[in-house]
Design an enzyme around this catalytic site. Structure first.
Site, mmCIF file in Angstrom:
data_model
loop_
_atom_site.group_PDB
_atom_site.id
_atom_site.type_symbol
_atom_site.label_atom_id
_atom_site.label_comp_id
_atom_site.label_asym_id
_atom_site.label_seq_id
_atom_site.Cartn_x
_atom_site.Cartn_y
_atom_site.Cartn_z
ATOM 1 N N ARG A 18 0.865 -1.165 0.168
ATOM 2 C CA ARG A 18 -0.049 -0.031 0.008
ATOM 3 C C ARG A 18 1.061 1.319 -0.044
ATOM 4 N NH1 ARG A 18 -3.232 2.219 5.469
ATOM 5 N NH2 ARG A 18 -4.302 3.940 4.193
ATOM 6 N N TYR A 23 4.173 4.836 3.394
ATOM 7 C CA TYR A 23 4.134 3.764 4.426
ATOM 8 C C TYR A 23 5.249 2.649 4.596
ATOM 9 C CZ TYR A 23 -0.803 5.522 4.686
ATOM 10 O OH TYR A 23 -1.911 6.238 4.725
ATOM 11 N N ASN A 79 -3.406 2.315 15.887
ATOM 12 C CA ASN A 79 -3.252 2.967 14.687
ATOM 13 C C ASN A 79 -4.725 2.974 14.055
ATOM 14 O OD1 ASN A 79 -3.255 4.023 12.224
ATOM 15 N ND2 ASN A 79 -0.982 2.846 11.894
ATOM 16 N N HIS A 85 -9.812 9.884 11.614
ATOM 17 C CA HIS A 85 -10.440 11.116 11.089
ATOM 18 C C HIS A 85 -11.968 11.407 11.253
ATOM 19 C CE1 HIS A 85 -6.084 11.254 10.038
ATOM 20 N NE2 HIS A 85 -6.289 10.341 9.208
ATOM 21 N N ASP A 92 -15.272 7.860 21.969
ATOM 22 C CA ASP A 92 -16.144 7.574 23.160
ATOM 23 C C ASP A 92 -15.907 6.177 23.881
ATOM 24 O OD1 ASP A 92 -17.735 9.789 22.493
ATOM 25 O OD2 ASP A 92 -19.438 8.790 21.705
ATOM 26 N N HIS A 105 0.613 6.792 14.239
ATOM 27 C CA HIS A 105 0.667 6.716 12.834
ATOM 28 C C HIS A 105 1.838 6.596 12.358
ATOM 29 C CE1 HIS A 105 -3.463 8.234 13.073
ATOM 30 N NE2 HIS A 105 -3.019 9.148 14.044
ATOM 31 N N ILE A 106 2.111 5.868 11.067
ATOM 32 C CA ILE A 106 3.242 5.455 10.497
ATOM 33 C C ILE A 106 3.763 6.817 9.858
ATOM 34 C CG2 ILE A 106 4.325 4.316 8.683
ATOM 35 C CD1 ILE A 106 2.239 1.790 9.317
ATOM 36 N N SER A 107 2.825 7.475 9.048
ATOM 37 C CA SER A 107 3.212 8.621 8.361
ATOM 38 C C SER A 107 2.882 9.767 9.308
ATOM 39 C CB SER A 107 2.397 8.906 7.143
ATOM 40 O OG SER A 107 0.900 8.758 7.458
ATOM 41 N N ARG A 112 0.624 15.994 5.554
ATOM 42 C CA ARG A 112 -0.231 15.368 4.334
ATOM 43 C C ARG A 112 -1.671 16.085 3.931
ATOM 44 N NH1 ARG A 112 -0.922 8.834 5.456
ATOM 45 N NH2 ARG A 112 -1.643 9.293 3.072
ATOM 46 N N ARG A 116 -6.536 14.951 6.977
ATOM 47 C CA ARG A 116 -5.945 13.956 8.077
ATOM 48 C C ARG A 116 -5.283 14.874 9.332
ATOM 49 N NH1 ARG A 116 -5.012 9.157 4.859
ATOM 50 N NH2 ARG A 116 -4.804 9.753 2.935
HETATM 51 C C1 DQA Z 1 -1.997 6.103 9.032
HETATM 52 C C2 DQA Z 1 -2.541 7.541 8.575
HETATM 53 C C3 DQA Z 1 -4.159 7.881 8.210
HETATM 54 O O1 DQA Z 1 -4.377 9.087 7.749
HETATM 55 C C4 DQA Z 1 -4.511 6.819 6.884
HETATM 56 O O2 DQA Z 1 -5.808 6.745 6.899
HETATM 57 C C5 DQA Z 1 -4.029 5.335 7.506
HETATM 58 C C6 DQA Z 1 -2.772 5.046 8.033
HETATM 59 C C7 DQA Z 1 -0.640 6.018 9.384
HETATM 60 O O3 DQA Z 1 -0.388 5.119 9.876
HETATM 61 O O4 DQA Z 1 -0.038 7.006 8.883
HETATM 62 O O5 DQA Z 1 -4.760 4.392 7.092
HETATM 63 O O6 DQA Z 1 -2.818 6.033 10.363
#
Ligand code: DQA
Length: 151
Positions: A18, A23, A79, A85, A92, A105-107, A112, A116
């Site tokens: 992906r 990522y 994650n 978002h 909740d 978050h990886i990114s 971005r 996000r």
């Molecule tokens: C994510 C960032 C999110 O915006 C995105 O929808 C993902 C991965 C990340 O790990 O960077 O699915 O959570």
């Protein structure tokens, strides 16, 4: 030994293929191995899961709440993928259970698209890890260990 529950949301099963420019090339199985090593280092039992379904993630957060009440949870690293978002339900569930949770978050989501930049998870999280690639998972586990030690 307490459990570190690592929850991964939608599309994270596609890691490796992906959007590798965003990522990286590691698969979710690679991430699980990385987490296993970090948990061994810090003395946690690893429970590593992924779901594409919001309700299943909510159920797992409730399960974490019960584990925390029993004194067996170090914390949750979540994650939530795109649900970050959009999901009031995940917000909740974290608030409702009072679990110790690190949003991951990886990114770097702030570098971005604007959609996000808002997270429903952050206001309910103890800490946020973002933009370190998959190494962030190991860093977050180290962070949980620090929290346990009261650092
Ligand atoms: C994510 C960032 C999110 O915006 C995105 O929808 C993902 C991965 C990340 O790990 O960077 O699915 O959570």
């Amino acid at each position: 030994m307490k459990t570190a529950l690592i929850l991964n949301g939608p599309n994270l099963n596609l890691l490796g293929t992906r959007e590798p420019a965003v990522y990286g090339s590691h698969t979710l199985a690679d991430v699980e191995n990385l987490c296993a090593q970090a948990c061994a280092t810090h003395g946690f039992v690893l429970d590593f899961r992924q779901s594409n379904h919001e309700g299943e993630l909510v159920d797992w957060l409730h399960e974490a709440g019960r584990l925390q009440v029993a004194g067996n949870l170090a914390g949750v690293i979540l994650n939530a993928g795109a649900y970050t978002h959009t999901s009031v339900a995940l917000h909740d569930a974290i608030k409702g259970t009072g679990i110790t949770l690190i949003e991951l978050h990886i990114s770097n989501v702030f570098a971005r698209e604007a959609f996000r930049h808002h997270s429903y998870i952050s206001p309910a999280a103890k800490a946020v890890m973002c933009g370190f690639g998959v190494s962030g998972y190991a860093l977050a586990i180290a962070g949980l260990a620090g929290m346990q030690a009261g650092d």
